[in-house]
Write a protein that holds these residues in place. Structure first.
Motif, short mmCIF file in Angstrom:
data_model
loop_
_atom_site.label_atom_id
_atom_site.label_comp_id
_atom_site.label_asym_id
_atom_site.label_seq_id
_atom_site.Cartn_x
_atom_site.Cartn_y
_atom_site.Cartn_z
N GLY A 26 55.04 44.24 33.64
CA GLY A 26 54.66 43.33 32.57
C GLY A 26 53.17 43.20 32.34
N ARG A 27 52.36 43.86 33.15
CA ARG A 27 50.91 43.79 32.96
C ARG A 27 50.53 44.67 31.76
NH1 ARG A 27 46.69 44.88 37.85
NH2 ARG A 27 46.14 42.70 37.78
N ILE A 28 49.70 44.14 30.89
CA ILE A 28 49.23 44.88 29.73
C ILE A 28 48.08 45.77 30.16
CG2 ILE A 28 48.18 44.64 27.45
CD1 ILE A 28 49.52 41.84 27.34
N GLU A 29 48.06 47.02 29.69
CA GLU A 29 47.01 47.96 30.07
C GLU A 29 46.43 48.65 28.85
OE1 GLU A 29 48.00 50.65 33.20
OE2 GLU A 29 49.07 49.13 34.35
N ASN A 30 45.16 49.04 28.96
CA ASN A 30 44.48 49.83 27.94
C ASN A 30 44.50 49.15 26.57
OD1 ASN A 30 43.92 51.98 29.81
ND2 ASN A 30 46.07 52.53 29.64
N THR A 58 40.78 34.88 25.64
CA THR A 58 41.22 34.73 27.03
C THR A 58 42.12 35.92 27.36
OG1 THR A 58 43.16 33.41 26.44
CG2 THR A 58 41.16 32.20 26.97
N MET A 59 42.05 36.33 28.62
CA MET A 59 42.91 37.42 29.06
C MET A 59 43.63 37.03 30.34
SD MET A 59 40.95 41.01 28.53
CE MET A 59 40.42 41.54 26.92
N GLU A 60 44.93 37.37 30.38
CA GLU A 60 45.75 37.20 31.57
C GLU A 60 46.66 38.42 31.68
OE1 GLU A 60 47.32 33.21 32.55
OE2 GLU A 60 46.69 32.71 30.51
N ASN A 61 47.04 38.76 32.92
CA ASN A 61 47.97 39.88 33.17
C ASN A 61 47.53 41.15 32.44
OD1 ASN A 61 49.76 38.34 34.81
ND2 ASN A 61 50.48 37.36 32.94
N THR A 62 46.26 41.48 32.58
CA THR A 62 45.68 42.61 31.85
C THR A 62 44.88 43.50 32.79
OG1 THR A 62 45.47 41.16 29.93
CG2 THR A 62 44.23 43.19 29.87
N ARG A 63 44.93 44.79 32.52
CA ARG A 63 44.17 45.77 33.31
C ARG A 63 43.59 46.81 32.35
NH1 ARG A 63 44.67 48.45 38.74
NH2 ARG A 63 43.66 50.43 38.39
N ASP A 64 42.40 47.30 32.68
CA ASP A 64 41.74 48.33 31.88
C ASP A 64 41.63 47.88 30.42
OD1 ASP A 64 41.50 50.02 34.12
OD2 ASP A 64 43.53 50.78 33.81
N TYR A 83 41.01 35.68 33.34
CA TYR A 83 41.68 34.94 34.41
C TYR A 83 42.08 35.84 35.58
CZ TYR A 83 41.36 31.06 31.26
OH TYR A 83 40.85 30.09 30.43
N GLU A 84 42.51 35.21 36.66
CA GLU A 84 42.69 35.87 37.96
C GLU A 84 43.69 37.01 37.94
OE1 GLU A 84 43.43 32.74 37.07
OE2 GLU A 84 44.59 31.77 38.63
N SER A 85 44.55 37.10 36.97
CA SER A 85 45.53 38.18 36.92
C SER A 85 44.99 39.42 36.20
CB SER A 85 46.81 37.68 36.23
OG SER A 85 46.51 37.18 34.93
N CYS A 86 43.67 39.47 35.99
CA CYS A 86 43.05 40.58 35.27
C CYS A 86 42.23 41.45 36.22
CB CYS A 86 42.14 40.06 34.17
SG CYS A 86 43.03 39.19 32.89
#
Length: 175
Positions: A26-30, A58-64, A83-86
């Motif tokens: 569920g993490r959003i990427e790119n 704001t960003m949560e559950n995000t990578r790259d 936020y901490e989930s990034c």
């Protein structure tokens, strides 16, 4: 492969540590946001109005991910809050102008991260409180590079509590 900076002692006599495999469904990427101007509408008769938008991005559950070439005006809280989930977020060439709020609490944390491996590059803030800051237990390797602030109202760096491994390189803060 270990993709986690170890910035705090993990020796047994300091509490130790362990490695575990995990997946983050569920993490959003790119993903990114770029080339926008964001303005919060406020009551112009009240210089400390807080009945309007607090955070622009704001960003949560995000990578790259990235935030690039944005201008923010009149927000009460943060221009950008990660936020901490990034993990692995770049915020570059952003301007935060004329925030509207009281001076206290969680207000005007202009460029703020609780995430890991966040880079703020060439960001500008005026009249912010904690203009370039990291939050509670920010995991580290977060950097503010070639950033500038004028009329800063409070300190910068770790706020709320301890945070690990923050770099300030060629940062100018007036205030």
């Amino acid at each position: 492969t270990l993709d986690a900076p170890i910035t705090t002692a993990i020796e047994t006599n300091f509490g130790a540590g362990e490695l575990k495999t995990y997946s983050w469904t569920g993490r959003i990427e790119n993903v990114g946001v770029e080339h926008l101007r964001l303005e919060s509408v406020f009551d112009a008769t009240n210089a400390k109005d807080e009945n309007h938008s607090w955070c622009a991005i704001t960003m949560e559950n995000t990578r790259d991910a990235w935030v690039r070439q944005l201008t923010f005006q009149h927000f009460a809280g943060s221009a950008v809050a990660i936020y901490e989930s990034c993990k692995c977020v770049t915020v570059e060439d952003c301007l935060s102008l004329a925030p509207v709020s009281e001076d206290g609490g969680y207000r005007r944390n202009t460029f703020f991260t609780m995430g890991q491996q966040t880079l703020f590059l060439r960001c500008f803030a005026e009249h912010g409180r904690h203009v370039f800051s990291v939050g509670f237990f920010a995991e580290g390797l977060n950097a503010f590079v070639q950033c500038e602030a004028i009329d800063a109202l409070d300190d910068r760096g770790a706020i709320e509590s301890w945070a690990s491994d923050t770099l300030f390189d060629n940062v100018r803060i007036d205030g």
